[in-house]
Motif scaffolding. Structure first.
Motif, PDB file in Angstrom:
ATOM      1  N   LYS A 341      30.235 103.731  57.862  1.00 48.57           N
ATOM      2  CA  LYS A 341      30.671 102.575  57.079  1.00 48.57           C
ATOM      3  C   LYS A 341      31.993 102.033  57.610  1.00 48.57           C
ATOM      4  N   CYS A 343      33.035 102.197  60.645  1.00 52.41           N
ATOM      5  CA  CYS A 343      32.769 101.515  61.924  1.00 52.41           C
ATOM      6  C   CYS A 343      32.395 100.058  61.683  1.00 52.41           C
ATOM      7  N   GLU A 344      31.618  99.828  60.625  1.00 52.12           N
ATOM      8  CA  GLU A 344      31.214  98.457  60.301  1.00 52.12           C
ATOM      9  C   GLU A 344      32.420  97.649  59.821  1.00 52.12           C
ATOM     10  N   HIS A 349      31.050  93.558  60.338  1.00 51.08           N
ATOM     11  CA  HIS A 349      29.669  93.245  59.970  1.00 51.08           C
ATOM     12  C   HIS A 349      28.785  94.473  60.167  1.00 51.08           C
ATOM     13  N   HIS A 350      27.602  94.431  59.563  1.00 52.03           N
ATOM     14  CA  HIS A 350      26.642  95.534  59.632  1.00 52.03           C
ATOM     15  C   HIS A 350      25.894  95.505  60.959  1.00 52.03           C
ATOM     16  N   VAL A 351      25.622  96.696  61.513  1.00 54.01           N
ATOM     17  CA  VAL A 351      24.824  96.791  62.734  1.00 54.01           C
ATOM     18  C   VAL A 351      23.726  97.826  62.519  1.00 54.01           C
TER      19      VAL A 351
END
Length: 597
Positions: A341, A343-344, A349-351
């Protein structure tokens, strides 16, 4: 001999070691040694080809070359001396020929063919080129210019071969650090960048980490002598201690940090510069961090995370495919450990899960080269686009059939007006790989063929005489150091026209008609101190009363020497402006004698 007859001690009567010491004297030349060895058997034996005397003669003349020889092997030093001397003469012959052969154009792809078939070791030839580059600063500028080009080519070819050999190895034998060094070397071929030196610096950091570990835990497994093979620290707590010690040394003691203030500087991508400046971007700092961790037994893995390269550290079963079994380390952010989480949050944004997976050494190099490619596209001051050209070479060495980058390379060479034959070869390859590119390929092929035809139609160089009536308004001349009245930059003149010879579009875009004399005045080709080439109106230029050298990469293409007040045109430029040298010398003498008074 007379000394021997009178009961004294002659040279040949001296002990062997003393005789060798005398013959190794710096004051003696190779010719002296050759003559001495012909006088008698004793001296011939003392000067034998594989002996100390010729080794010392070789060392005194070319000390940097001794690293290529093993101290234990028997070497015919006389033969090596002659080979190095011959290579030097050949290097100078080739360098001297380049100005005449390639003054009017970029050195073509086949321009280096003479060098590729040399009958001597390449390091002999390179050593002579380095000798030329180290000549007295203000002289032999044209020789230095072409010696630099040849050395650049030779070293890049060698590095490219090393990179291809590296990529052919099994993946477990591809060191991330070695790959980073190869990229660094290719983009900086004239710098002395060695894998051994970089490794030594990394080893020094690793030793500092060990010292910190020893104070925290004297029995830590990373401190135990390796019994062979790869060191692995299995317990998670011991691994954590290693990472904590690394963060202490790298970010607290040595002050490494991510370069947020100058993120898009290409120096951030070169591993030797990261070690010198102690700053970099996520991927270069990650390579350093990962290398140190693995030397201490902690297996971190590279993660090709979008916009921000990361490392991952397994918290569960080794080789787990669950992204939540890992902590993610941000080497750019002082070794901070992140959850999925977080890292996002880092990139905003989500990856998807695929971006948390481990990547190969080749993919790491691809991203490093991709960063340099993007920087090369952004470059606005370097009109030769050297960084873009180098990074394209590297990318295509790894992925030779990438149509997108092949087309970019063809367009770049076309834009620069260089290597039209190579452009056609690239376009043919693109057409074979992807026939749908026929429109773009056809356009470039047509215009490249037109360029080749125009080049064939070119006659000899245009000669401009100052005494011609049409040149009566020319006030300045080749080699003069000038200053721009409006923008203040310093420059040197390397060409002139009686009126503006550019097209109407350029004249309109540059607002030339707003000048009092408009386009109907002399215009000058000038090399500017920022590395650019400008076409400047006469009314905008004035004498620089405090002349100094102009640090332009192409200065040696046109000039052979800087006198302290002006530049002397080399032979090829002087042919084109035969009356300018006398005018320049007379004018400069008059200007600066007036200034002194």
């Amino acid at each position: 001999m007379a000394a021997a007859e009178s009961g004294g001690t002659g040279l040949v009567d001296l002990p062997g070691e003393l005789l060798e010491l005398i013959l190794c004297c710096r004051a003696l030349s190779a010719a002296d040694i050759g003559r001495v060895s012909c006088t008698c058997r004793r001296l011939r034996e003392a000067c034998q080809a594989r002996g100390k005397v010729w080794r010392e003669r070789f060392r005194l003349r070319w000390p940097s070359l001794l690293k290529y020889y093993s101290q234990t092997e028997s070497v015919n030093w006389l033969k090596e001396y002659k080979a190095r001397q011959s290579a030097g003469l050949e290097a100078r012959r080739i360098v001297a020929s380049f100005s005449k052969r390639f003054f009017s154009e970029h050195v073509p792809c086949d321009g280096y063919s003479d060098i590729e078939i040399l009958g001597c070791p390449s390091h002999f030839f390179e050593d002579e080129l380095v000798t030329i580059l180290n000549m007295e600063g203000r002289k032999c500028l044209t020789w230095k210019y072409y010696a630099k080009k040849i050395l650049y080519f030779l070293r890049q070819q060698n590095i490219l071969n090393n990179l291809k050999a590296y990529l052919e190895r099994p993946e477990d034998q591809q060191s991330f650090l070695e790959g980073a060094v190869l990229i660094d070397q290719y983009c900086n071929p004239l710098s002395d960048i060695y894998l051994t030196s970089v490794r030594a610096q990394v080893d020094d950091i690793t030793d500092k980490v060990r010292k910190v570990l020893r104070t925290k835990n004297p029995r830590h497994p990373s401190l135990a002598p390796k019994a062979g093979g790869i060191l692995r620290v299995p317990e998670l707590e011991f691994q954590r201690q290693v990472l904590d010690a690394m963060n202490c040394v790298l970010y607290e003691q040595l002050k490494y940090k991510g370069n947020e203030m100058d993120y898009y500087n290409s120096l951030n991508s070169y591993i030797h510069q990261v070690l010198i400046r102690r700053t970099g971007i996520p991927i270069s700092l990650s390579v350093l961090y990962l290398t140190i961790a693995r030397q201490l037994g902690v297996r971190l893995e590279p993660v090709n995370f979008p916009s921000h390269f990361l490392l991952r550290w397994c918290q569960g079963i080794e080789g787990s495919t669950d992204i939540f079994d890992y902590m993610y380390i941000d080497a750019f952010g002082k070794g901070k450990q992140l959850t999925v989480k977080e890292c996002e949050y880092l990139i905003g944004h989500h990856v998807t899960e695929e971006f948390y997976g481990v990547v190969t050494s080749k993919e790491v190099l691809q991203r490093m080269v991709g960063n340099l490619l993007n920087l090369g596209k952004r470059e606005t001051t370097d009109q030769s686009y050297q960084l873009l050209r180098d990074s394209l070479d590297l990318y295509l060495a790894m992925y030779p059939d990438n149509v997108q980058h092949l087309m970019l390379q063809a367009r770049l060479y076309f834009h620069l007006g260089i290597w039209p034959e190579k452009v056609l070869d690239i376009l043919q390859h693109v057409q074979e790989l992807d026939p749908s590119q026929h429109g773009a390929v056809g356009y470039l092929v047509q215009h490249t063929l037109e360029h080749i035809e125009r080049r064939k139609e070119e006659v000899g160089p245009e000669v401009k005489h100052r005494t011609d009536e049409k040149h009566k308004d020319i006030c300045f001349s080749i080699g003069m150091i000038m200053k721009h009245k409006r923008y203040g930059y310093n420059c040197v003149i390397y060409g002139w026209d009686p009126t503006c010879m550019m097209g109407q579009e350029w004249i309109r875009n540059m607002n030339v008609h707003s000048l009092p004399h408009g386009p109907d005045q002399p215009f000058y080709n000038v090399l500017v101190e920022d590395g650019s080439c400008i076409y400047a109106a006469q009314e905008n230029l004035e004498y620089n009363l405090e002349p100094h050298e102009i640090p332009h990469p192409d200065i040696g293409r046109y000039f052979s020497e800087f006198t302290g007040t002006h530049y002397l045109a080399n032979t090829e430029l002087a042919i084109r402006f035969p009356e300018d040298l006398e005018f320049t010398c007379a004018t400069v003498q008059k200007i600066y004698s007036t200034v002194k008074e």
